[in-house]
Design an enzyme around this catalytic site. Sequence first.
Site, mmCIF file in Angstrom:
data_model
loop_
_atom_site.group_PDB
_atom_site.id
_atom_site.type_symbol
_atom_site.label_atom_id
_atom_site.label_comp_id
_atom_site.label_asym_id
_atom_site.label_seq_id
_atom_site.Cartn_x
_atom_site.Cartn_y
_atom_site.Cartn_z
ATOM 1 N N ASP A 96 4.908 119.026 26.784
ATOM 2 C CA ASP A 96 5.815 120.045 27.317
ATOM 3 C C ASP A 96 7.020 120.247 26.400
ATOM 4 O O ASP A 96 7.341 119.392 25.569
ATOM 5 C CB ASP A 96 6.290 119.670 28.729
ATOM 6 C CG ASP A 96 7.062 118.359 28.764
ATOM 7 O OD1 ASP A 96 6.617 117.388 28.122
ATOM 8 O OD2 ASP A 96 8.128 118.312 29.408
ATOM 9 N N GLU A 139 7.352 115.516 30.329
ATOM 10 C CA GLU A 139 8.251 114.419 29.956
ATOM 11 C C GLU A 139 9.698 114.859 30.105
ATOM 12 O O GLU A 139 10.561 114.090 30.517
ATOM 13 C CB GLU A 139 7.983 113.995 28.503
ATOM 14 C CG GLU A 139 8.741 112.746 28.062
ATOM 15 C CD GLU A 139 10.105 113.028 27.443
ATOM 16 O OE1 GLU A 139 10.861 112.081 27.223
ATOM 17 O OE2 GLU A 139 10.433 114.210 27.209
HETATM 18 ZN ZN LIG Z 1 10.766 114.759 23.510
#
Ligand SMILES: [Zn+2]
Length: 395
Positions: free
Chosen positions: A85, A146
Amino acid sequence: MSTENNLQNLYNGAIKILTDLIAFKTISGENNSPLIDYCDKILNSLGAESFRTYDDEKKRVNLFSTLKAKNENEKKPIILSGHTDVVPVSKGWSADPFVATIKDDKLYGRGSCDMKGFIACVLAYAPIFSNSNLDRDIHFSFTFDEETACLGAPILISELKKRGINNGICIIGEPTNMKIIDSHKGCYEYTTYFEGLAGHSSEPHKGVSAVEYASRYVNKLIELRQKLKEREPKDSIFDPPYSTLQIGGIFGGIAHNVIADKCHINWETRPVVKEDGIFLNSEIDKYANEILLPEMKKIFPNSSINKEIIGEVIGFDREKDSKACEFVSNITGDNSREVVSFGTEAGLFQEIGISTVVCGPGSIQQAHKIDEFIELNEIKKCLKFLEGVKNKSIN
Ligand SMILES: [Zn+2]
């Protein structure tokens, strides 16, 4: 072919893959499966075996893929790990953030350094791993979300635990300019909601002011902040050396003369040791449930206090003799160890017994920024590093 030619081909491949990866708009929270399919296809064609884990809606995907050792010899596996992401884009980019552009030895695009650059390098290098006489398993771990408090990785980690993949070395390729990061604080975020009873301000004793109870809660947190300071571990490597706490916002109330029935507080803590997080949570929960809530309920039985966990990114602890750090130092010749202020998935891998290090191409200075870029030289450095990983994984 000469080594130089090989490196040039590898490099071209990595740039091509990075360009493709940037074109997938994998902003945190959104569907990342097209990107995962892309990675899976490359690895699958090289003979890797993979499995996927998902979020509850099956919209976002983690991929874990393995090139098996050709000679079994007890050598511990290597995990090459990256999140898929990227953070959202704000206005002001000089060009389309989802179209890679190269200018002045830099490649621009959202995620170029954080951290599709690393993923591109490992995918570009994967055919060489696959053609080598590997004497250990090489795993590829690509996670989702994340950037929003490491939501994807814990789902993958619990699957790894189930499958007995709980040793070896994990290299997380967050942008560190290929320097070794071996620890960071945790980052826990919470929102606490208060619900009381509205009423006329002339009769405060008949209502339950959510704002006032929230204020007392905030005061308690500030008091506990002092306690956290006093708990500073000896030889702490962090700056500041103790666990911090911060109130990010208080929201509640509608008018001067109305008792507020709703209020919520955003707050966060950055524990230097996990025990501090446990201590803080148990103290504040005790205060809320044993002191504040009974008082509120005496006047209005339906009063409530609810603490919502926004995210708990656990800390990454410095290990004394880290296998992962030694492994990387051996390749790069750089024995330095650094501490950073940003959070990563490292603590999650570490927690299940995998020796972990954060080391990857690009600089954190460019991460999350307008006109994010990675220096092309960093891609070359990373590919060279992967060459080192391969040399340590063949007999
Ligand atoms: Zn990162």
